[in-house]
Design a protein around this motif. Sequence first.
Motif, PDB file in Angstrom:
ATOM      1  N   ILE A 176      75.847 -22.703 -40.633  1.00 14.40           N
ATOM      2  CA  ILE A 176      76.497 -21.408 -40.794  1.00 14.40           C
ATOM      3  C   ILE A 176      75.920 -20.749 -42.035  1.00 14.40           C
ATOM      4  O   ILE A 176      75.842 -21.367 -43.102  1.00 14.40           O
ATOM      5  CB  ILE A 176      78.024 -21.580 -40.936  1.00 14.40           C
ATOM      6  CG1 ILE A 176      78.611 -22.210 -39.672  1.00 14.40           C
ATOM      7  CG2 ILE A 176      78.695 -20.246 -41.246  1.00 14.40           C
ATOM      8  CD1 ILE A 176      80.069 -22.618 -39.803  1.00 14.40           C
ATOM      9  N   GLU A 177      75.532 -19.498 -41.932  1.00 13.60           N
ATOM     10  CA  GLU A 177      74.905 -18.787 -43.048  1.00 13.60           C
ATOM     11  C   GLU A 177      75.194 -17.296 -42.919  1.00 13.60           C
ATOM     12  O   GLU A 177      75.102 -16.725 -41.830  1.00 13.60           O
ATOM     13  CB  GLU A 177      73.401 -19.040 -43.054  1.00 13.60           C
ATOM     14  CG  GLU A 177      72.650 -18.363 -44.186  1.00 13.60           C
ATOM     15  CD  GLU A 177      71.164 -18.699 -44.167  1.00 13.60           C
ATOM     16  OE1 GLU A 177      70.517 -18.586 -45.227  1.00 13.60           O
ATOM     17  OE2 GLU A 177      70.654 -19.081 -43.091  1.00 13.60           O
ATOM     18  N   GLY A 178      75.565 -16.680 -44.028  1.00 13.12           N
ATOM     19  CA  GLY A 178      75.803 -15.253 -44.013  1.00 13.12           C
ATOM     20  C   GLY A 178      76.582 -14.822 -45.231  1.00 13.12           C
ATOM     21  O   GLY A 178      76.947 -15.638 -46.085  1.00 13.12           O
ATOM     22  N   LYS A 179      76.853 -13.524 -45.342  1.00 10.04           N
ATOM     23  CA  LYS A 179      77.656 -13.037 -46.447  1.00 10.04           C
ATOM     24  C   LYS A 179      79.031 -13.695 -46.405  1.00 10.04           C
ATOM     25  O   LYS A 179      79.646 -13.820 -45.341  1.00 10.04           O
ATOM     26  CB  LYS A 179      77.800 -11.515 -46.380  1.00 10.04           C
ATOM     27  CG  LYS A 179      76.549 -10.762 -46.810  1.00 10.04           C
ATOM     28  CD  LYS A 179      76.826  -9.271 -46.903  1.00 10.04           C
ATOM     29  CE  LYS A 179      75.603  -8.524 -47.415  1.00 10.04           C
ATOM     30  NZ  LYS A 179      75.863  -7.071 -47.544  1.00 10.04           N
ATOM     31  N   ALA A 180      79.501 -14.101 -47.570  1.00 12.13           N
ATOM     32  CA  ALA A 180      80.746 -14.858 -47.637  1.00 12.13           C
ATOM     33  C   ALA A 180      81.906 -14.114 -46.981  1.00 12.13           C
ATOM     34  O   ALA A 180      82.667 -14.696 -46.199  1.00 12.13           O
ATOM     35  CB  ALA A 180      81.074 -15.186 -49.093  1.00 12.13           C
ATOM     36  N   LEU A 181      82.043 -12.841 -47.271  1.00  9.77           N
ATOM     37  CA  LEU A 181      83.174 -12.090 -46.731  1.00  9.77           C
ATOM     38  C   LEU A 181      83.053 -11.905 -45.224  1.00  9.77           C
ATOM     39  O   LEU A 181      84.063 -11.852 -44.520  1.00  9.77           O
ATOM     40  CB  LEU A 181      83.298 -10.741 -47.431  1.00  9.77           C
ATOM     41  CG  LEU A 181      83.658 -10.803 -48.920  1.00  9.77           C
ATOM     42  CD1 LEU A 181      83.749  -9.405 -49.519  1.00  9.77           C
ATOM     43  CD2 LEU A 181      84.968 -11.543 -49.137  1.00  9.77           C
ATOM     44  N   ASP A 182      81.834 -11.821 -44.718  1.00 12.65           N
ATOM     45  CA  ASP A 182      81.649 -11.721 -43.270  1.00 12.65           C
ATOM     46  C   ASP A 182      82.118 -12.994 -42.576  1.00 12.65           C
ATOM     47  O   ASP A 182      82.746 -12.957 -41.513  1.00 12.65           O
ATOM     48  CB  ASP A 182      80.178 -11.477 -42.935  1.00 12.65           C
ATOM     49  CG  ASP A 182      79.693 -10.102 -43.359  1.00 12.65           C
ATOM     50  OD1 ASP A 182      80.541  -9.234 -43.648  1.00 12.65           O
ATOM     51  OD2 ASP A 182      78.462  -9.900 -43.419  1.00 12.65           O
ATOM     52  N   ILE A 183      81.811 -14.135 -43.180  1.00 12.01           N
ATOM     53  CA  ILE A 183      82.170 -15.418 -42.573  1.00 12.01           C
ATOM     54  C   ILE A 183      83.669 -15.680 -42.678  1.00 12.01           C
ATOM     55  O   ILE A 183      84.320 -16.088 -41.711  1.00 12.01           O
ATOM     56  CB  ILE A 183      81.375 -16.559 -43.233  1.00 12.01           C
ATOM     57  CG1 ILE A 183      79.886 -16.433 -42.871  1.00 12.01           C
ATOM     58  CG2 ILE A 183      81.916 -17.922 -42.829  1.00 12.01           C
ATOM     59  CD1 ILE A 183      78.988 -17.384 -43.621  1.00 12.01           C
TER      60      ILE A 183
END
Length: 680
Positions: A113-120
Amino acid sequence: MVHGQQKKIDFRTLLEEIISRESIAQYPIPYYSCRQFSSYDRSSVKPGDKSWFANWDRSMFIRTEINNGKKEYVMMDTQGPGSIVRFWMTFAGENAGNGILRIYFDHRSKPAIEGKALDILSGGKLAGKPLSTSVSDSTEYNMRGHNLYLPLPYSKHCKVTYESENIKDFGAKTGGEAVYYNINYRTYTKGTNVTTWSSKEMKSNATLLKKVQQVLLERKVNIPSNSKNYPFSGNLAPGQSIKVPINEKNSSIRRLCLNLSADRLEQALRSTLLEISFDGNKTVKCPIGDFFGTGYLLRTSDTWYTKVLPDGTLQCQWVMPLKSNCIFIITNNGTQNVNISSGKITTAPYPWSENTMYFGCAWQQYSKLHTGEMKNNEGDGAPFDINYITLKGKGVYVGDAITLFNTVYAWWGEGDEKIYIDNETFPSHFGTGTEDYYGYAWCRPERFNNHPFIAQPDGSGNFNPGYTNDLRFRVLDAIPFKRNFKFDMEMWHWTKAIINFAPTTFWYLLPHNKKCESPSDLKEARENVVLQRNQLISQVITNNKIEGENLDLINMSGGNFRYSNSVERSWSNNMQLVWEDTKLGDKLHLTFISEKEYTCNFKIVYSMNKDYGKFRISINQNDSAIIDGKAENFSLGNVILKSVRIKKGMNHVYIEPLEQSDSKSNKIGLDYIGVEHVEK
C-alpha cells in the motif's frame, strides 16, 4: 460465524468479524494480543519520573531508513502473524499530511500500500465510509482526526513508514511537520494461519466490503426469529426498583431499550441505576445514562453498540450471554420520581461454550478532581494518572465512554492512555492525547455522533466551562487479556482546574474467573450532577482573597468573557478573569460570597499592557475605583477600594469601560480581589 470457531484468518474473516455482534462475546480462538504503535514521547520510560508525562507526542518514530533512495520514517515494525485493525493520524505544520504512507508486508521490499497518508486513511483510497473517514465533518479538515478501520492482515511481518521532506527532527521540536499516529494491531498465536492482505484479496472481496460498509452505516440490529421480548415499565418513587428475571438456558440479551422521564431528567439519568446479574454474577453496575453513552445530559448518538434517539429512547445492542438465568434491575437511587416507559429486553438463543464470556460494565466518577497543570512539553507541572478500570482474570476489553464537566477556558485532555496487559511493567498501549484516543484531534469541540465506533455527542466543555461526552467502542481492536488488565489515563489541563470526570468501561469476562463482578460501588452517582460552573468552583472569599476566575458571571451586556491561563505570568493561581472587546456603555456583573458581614478595604490586582484599557469597578455599588491597565509592557497593578461594606452571603462586583479604545480588545484582566484591612 462465531469468533471462537475461526481457525484461518484473512481479509474476509476479519471483515465478517467486524459486523458479527455475537463473536465479541467469545474469548478469542486463535488467541491474539492487541497492542499499539504510536508517536508517544520516547523519553517516557519509567513511571514516577517527570519524563513519564513528557508530551512531545509527535514525529516520534522507531528509526529512519533509506529505501530505494527515499528517506522513510518507520512508524511500525512487528512480526506476524497479525493484522492492523485501527489506524489513526493527524498532522500539523508545513504541507502537513501530504507525505507518503507505505505499508510493507512479509519483509517484501515493495510496499503493498502506498500513497498520500490522508488519501489512504480517510480519503477513500482503500475503503469507503465508515471504515475510512475523518471526524468531525463540522471541523476544519486539517484539524480532524483521520481513522482507518479496514483490517490489513499479514502472515509474517508488517512495517509502516512515512516519507516527508518537511520533518526536521524527532518530536518536531524545532518546527517542521508534526506527525501524530496511533496504530492498533493484533498479533496471533504463533502458527496461526493468516493470509496476507493484497489488492487481489480486496478485489475478490469487493462485494463483502461493500456489504460491511453498508451494515456499519445503517447499524440495524438483526434479531433472530426465535427471539423473546420482556417488556417492563413503571413509575419509580425514590428507592423503588423494577426487576425483570430471565430464565433461559443458552441464551443472550440482544437488545435493551427504554425511555426515562423525570422533572429533573439530568439528575435521573445519573441517579437511576442499572444492574444486571448473569448466573449469579453481577457484572453490570452503572448509572443508566452513562450505560447508554449519553451521561447525564441527553445527547443523540448512533453507534454500533448504543443509540440515543431524538425522542429520548435509549437503546443498546451489546450481546450479553447467559448460561441459565439473568436478573435485570433498574433502581431509582435519587430523590425524585422517575418514570420508565417503553422498556423492552429482547433475548435470543446463544450457544454456550467454554469460551463464552459474561458482559460487564463499570462506572466511577472522580468528583472535584484537581487536574494537573501543563507547564511545558517536558512533563513539568502536576500531571498524574487516574484509573479507568482494573480487571482480573481472563477476558476482553471492548470500549469506554467518558462524561466530564470542565470549569476553565482550557483543554482538559492533554493526557495519554496507558494500557497494561497481563502484568506488563510498561504499557503496550501508550497514546498521544485523549482526543486522539477517541478518534478526533486538536481538542476540537465539534460534535460527531454517527460513526459506529467513535463519537463525541457533546464537546461543549473542550475549550470552555461545560459538558463533554466521548465514546470509543472496540471490535477488531478489542483487547484480550489472560491474567489482568489495567487502563490508566493521564490527567492534564493547560492550566489548573477542578473538574468532574467519569469513565464508563465495557468488557467481557470468562465465568470461571475468581471474581466475575463489576467493581463499581456507584456512591458518586448519588451526587448532584453539575450543570453550572459555580457548582464546582467556590465563590466564597477564602484566606482573605477571591480569585478573579472564581467570580461568578451574572450578566454581560457586551464584549467577550473568558479566563486567561498562563504559567509565564505572575497571576495568582496562574489565571485571571478577562473581559475584552468592550465598548462604552457595556457592563459586567459578577458575584462572590462572604461567610460573614464586615467593612474592609479591598485590594484589586489587575493586569497592565498595551491592549488593556481604563475601567471603573465597584463592589456592592459603594464608592468606585479606576483601573487603568495601559502600559508599554506587561506588569501587575493594583488599586484600593476603601471602606466597602460586605454582606453575609452574595456580594456584587460591577465593571464598565470608561473609554472607547481604537484597539478591538480594549480589555480588563482581573487577577484577584484581596481583603486588605477589616474595620473594627
